[in-house]
Design a protein around this motif. Structure first.
Motif, PDB file in Angstrom:
ATOM      1  N   GLN A  59      37.152  59.718  44.174  1.00 28.37           N
ATOM      2  CA  GLN A  59      38.441  59.084  44.432  1.00 28.37           C
ATOM      3  C   GLN A  59      39.042  59.481  45.778  1.00 28.37           C
ATOM      4  OE1 GLN A  59      37.869  60.844  41.510  1.00 28.37           O
ATOM      5  NE2 GLN A  59      37.252  59.016  40.411  1.00 28.37           N
ATOM      6  N   GLU A 137      37.330  59.107  36.841  1.00 28.66           N
ATOM      7  CA  GLU A 137      38.531  58.484  37.370  1.00 28.66           C
ATOM      8  C   GLU A 137      39.708  58.564  36.404  1.00 28.66           C
ATOM      9  OE1 GLU A 137      36.233  55.127  40.050  1.00 28.66           O
ATOM     10  OE2 GLU A 137      37.821  54.549  38.688  1.00 28.66           O
ATOM     11  N   PRO A 141      43.054  58.806  39.816  1.00 28.51           N
ATOM     12  CA  PRO A 141      43.188  57.588  40.597  1.00 28.51           C
ATOM     13  C   PRO A 141      44.621  57.276  40.944  1.00 28.51           C
ATOM     14  CG  PRO A 141      42.803  57.021  38.327  1.00 28.51           C
ATOM     15  CD  PRO A 141      42.947  58.501  38.409  1.00 28.51           C
ATOM     16  N   ASP A 142      45.493  58.293  40.929  1.00 29.52           N
ATOM     17  CA  ASP A 142      46.894  58.044  41.246  1.00 29.52           C
ATOM     18  C   ASP A 142      47.111  57.915  42.742  1.00 29.52           C
ATOM     19  OD1 ASP A 142      46.117  60.809  41.147  1.00 29.52           O
ATOM     20  OD2 ASP A 142      48.180  61.318  41.658  1.00 29.52           O
ATOM     21  N   THR A 446      47.767  56.918  36.704  1.00 28.02           N
ATOM     22  CA  THR A 446      46.976  55.726  36.981  1.00 28.02           C
ATOM     23  C   THR A 446      47.825  54.471  36.832  1.00 28.02           C
ATOM     24  OG1 THR A 446      45.045  56.878  36.106  1.00 28.02           O
ATOM     25  CG2 THR A 446      44.864  54.500  36.390  1.00 28.02           C
TER      26      THR A 446
END
Length: 708
Positions: A59, A137, A141-142, A446
């Motif tokens: 990521q 993830e 994935p922020d 997310t």
């Protein structure tokens, strides 16, 4: 061992530390040397030894590669490495010296104790054990990485502390607001997005200058990258051997924002860099400013501090009921008070006649900010500091913008923020606030990142989440057509259509998203359209109204107006229904899947449309940013060359009459401008425009030598 760490999510990271390989040399020297050779091959070896780490977390690495080298050194890691190499080469001599110490020798018997036999061993599951191979993830994935923001799809990030909000685009533009009042000037221009708060860099030796973000001023062979997190936005740009990083946050202890710029000099010689901030000031109602900006600018008064280190601005109230608002813009320089500090609050003096922010006179060789203040009629806040960046070193400055009700609040804020460690503290508080807020709303990080993507379509209208253009053209009516549904039409509309009670969870999710965006300072109207056929039961309508009422009660702290509407299709006339769908910036239907699924399909369609357009024009789909955005209006050499007045009568050096005297022609060369602005207004009964002698307001005409 990520399970031993106090921070959550360590098991999701894949980070290789070269010094750990060196420490293992005493046990497996051959394998350690082989691994160090592999690390060297991927760029982990620098000028002063191996870098601190190599990040393989998917990521966080750029597109097209599987790793990113963390290019920094830590003295204690280097010391550990030197000691480990010496211990391995001299066959444990360092370990023997350690055990020869009397204090250590007295405790050596503890190392010979055996583990008890009769105590059952329990296996403790750590985060590393719980992580599946295909779930990398889930936790991280922020953050969103935008490579080459000029070519990428438009992206935005909205941050707020509940009162003061900041929106930034991936190119660096955006707005700052305090409640419903605009602090800086901004408009969602889909073509030329050059309004916002910027930081510019100028090399004092060469005279080259550029913005620290992708817009508004690009440099030759630049490399740009933007990173958006829920609590912070970061902009990285490399020009030659100078690399800059701008971090933007909203402060928690007060109402304002901080932008810290860090300059990294990767070259072998020192660099002298001028760092300049710039923002156009409003300090008032945004709608009033957009309606008549020239009139709005007349009431803003500015004041520059004696040391040029701060700019104060306030708006003269036209009505006693208007809120009190005062602003200060100042810079924190760790090197202490600078003799080279400059300030400016007059936009015309900063940009110059006939120029744009991408070609401002403030960056001409030898130009110094004049320090104009008071009622400048076009107020800006611009501070400049000249810093020295030593070779292979870095230096940081922080530009703060804070608002308050009076000068006393601003002085208190300056005392609290004007020191080197304040930005780190405010960044930590912003991160904590982000974690608490997302948990309170029932969202994961997310989800928050995806809501930020959704917010972009509400800030900048986009065809891929709206009705087709032909439907909008045929269905769009007057704004008053919305009033029977109690919708004003003054705010962007997020519309969800539903026809099945099984899709209620999508409506509940949309309500949480609307609450998240309102907490970030975005004023939007959320509308649920019940398209179920009319019946006596109305189970769907009751369920929708219950969800909406619960959301209204939960969001009372955000203001008296909740901007949540539940309407029925069977009770609306056709013009109202078509107008509502046409004006909605985001119009979704629950039968098409979840909001995130529809958002992902819209982004895929946008990417395909962009690539098809580029291929149709013969442009590769992936190419670096152009070296320069546009040619300058005229060469610098032509500044003092007078135009030719041949064929004109009563020529005065700038213009003259042509033909029968009913046409006045202005001829300009180089950077010459008329002594005062010369404007021509052209209109009919329903449409009009104005154009200046420099052709600045004429669509499609960036350069003009003759204007009549």
């Amino acid at each position: 061992m990520p399970g031993l760490g106090l921070k959550r999510g360590l098991g999701q990271n894949t980070v290789i530390a070269p010094y750990a390989t060196i420490l293992a040399a005493q046990f497996n020297p051959r394998e350690a040397v082989q691994n160090l050779m592999r690390l060297r091959a991927i760029g982990a070896l620098g000028r002063h030894g191996f870098y601190d780490a190599v990040d393989f977390t998917p990521q966080r690495v750029p597109e097209g590669t599987d790793h990113a080298v963390v290019q920094n050194y830590m003295a204690h890691h280097s010391g550990m490495s030197i000691a480990a190499v010496a211990d391995a080469i001299f066959e444990g001599r360092l370990r023997d010296r350690f055990h020869s110490d009397p204090v250590i020798e007295s405790a050596e018997l503890l190392l010979q104790e055996k583990a008890p036999r009769d105590i059952p061993a329990a296996t403790v599951r750590t985060e590393a054990d719980e992580r599946a191979k295909d779930e990398t993830e889930t936790e991280s994935p922020d953050s969103r990485i935008i490579l080459d923001p000029i070519k990428a799809l438009r992206a935005t990030n909205v941050m707020s502390n509940g009162r003061y909000s900041v929106m930034v685009t991936a190119t660096g533009s955006g707005y700052s607001r305090f409640g419903e009042l605009a602090v800086t000037r901004w408009q969602p221009d889909p073509s030329v997005d050059r309004l916002g708060s910027y930081i510019f860099l100028r090399d004092a030796a060469t005279g080259d200058w550029w913005s620290a973000t992708a817009e508004p001023k690009r440099a030759e062979n630049e490399r740009v990258q933007t990173l958006f997190a829920d609590d912070k936005a970061s902009f990285t740009k490399s020009v030659g051997s100078l690399r800059s990083e701008v971090e933007c946050i909203v402060i928690s202890e007060g109402n304002g924002e901080g932008r810290r710029i860090t300059l990294y000099n990767d070259g072998a010689t020192d660099r002298h860099i001028e760092v300049t901030s710039f923002a156009e000031l409003v300090l008032g109602n945004e709608a009033s400013d957009n309606a008549h900006p020239a009139f709005s600018k007349m009431f803003v008064e500015t004041e520059i501090a004696a040391n040029n280190g701060a700019i104060f601005a306030t708006r003269r109230k036209r009505d006693k009921n208007e809120p009190d608002l005062t602003m200060v813009h100042f810079v924190t320089d760790p090197s202490g008070p600078s003799r080279d500090a400059e300030a400016e609050t007059d936009r015309r003096a900063f940009i110059g006649r006939g120029r744009t922010i991408a070609d401002a006179v403030a960056f001409d060789p030898g130009f110094r900010l004049a320090g104009n203040q008071g009622f400048t009629l076009d107020p800006v806040a611009a501070l400049r500091r000249q810093v020295r960046v030593p070779a292979n070193k870095k230096i940081s400055l922080t530009f703060w913008t804070v608002v308050g009700a009076n000068r006393g609040e601003l002085d208190e804020a300056i005392g609290r923020l004007d020191h080197q460690e304040s930005f780190a503290r405010q960044a930590m508080l912003a991160w904590t606030r982000s974690q608490v807020q997302t948990r309170h709303l029932g969202l994961s990080l997310t989800d928050a990142a995806n809501v930020q993507k959704l917010a972009r379509y509400l800030i900048y209208p986009d065809p891929f989440l709206r009705l087709p253009a032909e439907s909008i053209a045929s269905g769009l009516g007057r704004q008053s057509s919305l009033w029977p549904t109690s919708i004003s039409g003054d705010f962007p509309i997020f519309l969800v259509r539903i026809g099945d009670v099984a899709d209620l969870e999508i409506v509940a999710q949309a309500l949480r998203f609307q609450e998240y965006m309102r907490a970030r300072g975005m004023m939007i109207d959320f509308v649920v359209v019940n398209e179920q056929a009319s019946s006596y039961v109305q189970d769907l309508q009751r369920a929708v109204e219950t969800l909406c009422e619960n959301s209204r009660l939960r969001g009372r702290e955000l203001g008296p107006r909740q901007h949540i509407f539940a309407v029925r299709r069977d009770l609306m006339d056709e013009p109202t229904y078509k107008t509502l769908l046409s004006v909605a910036r985001v119009a979704l239907h629950t039968r098409n899947g979840t909001i995130f699924d529809q958002l992902e399909r819209a982004e895929t369609a946008a990417l395909q449309a962009r690539d098809a357009l580029q291929q149709g024009e013969g442009v590769p789909t992936r190419q670096p940013s152009p070296s320069l955005p546009e040619p300058t209006p005229a060469s610098r050499e032509g500044t003092d060359i007078a135009a030719d007045g041949a064929g004109l009568s009563l020529w005065n050096g700038f213009g003259g009459f042509d033909g029968d005297g009913r046409h006045y022609v202005t001829r300009l060369t180089g950077r010459r401008t008329t002594p005062q602005p010369w404007i021509n207004v052209i209109s009919n009964a329903s449409f009009g425009f104005h154009v200046s002698a420099e052709a600045r307001a004429s669509p499609g005409a960036a350069i003009a030598a003759t204007t009549s």
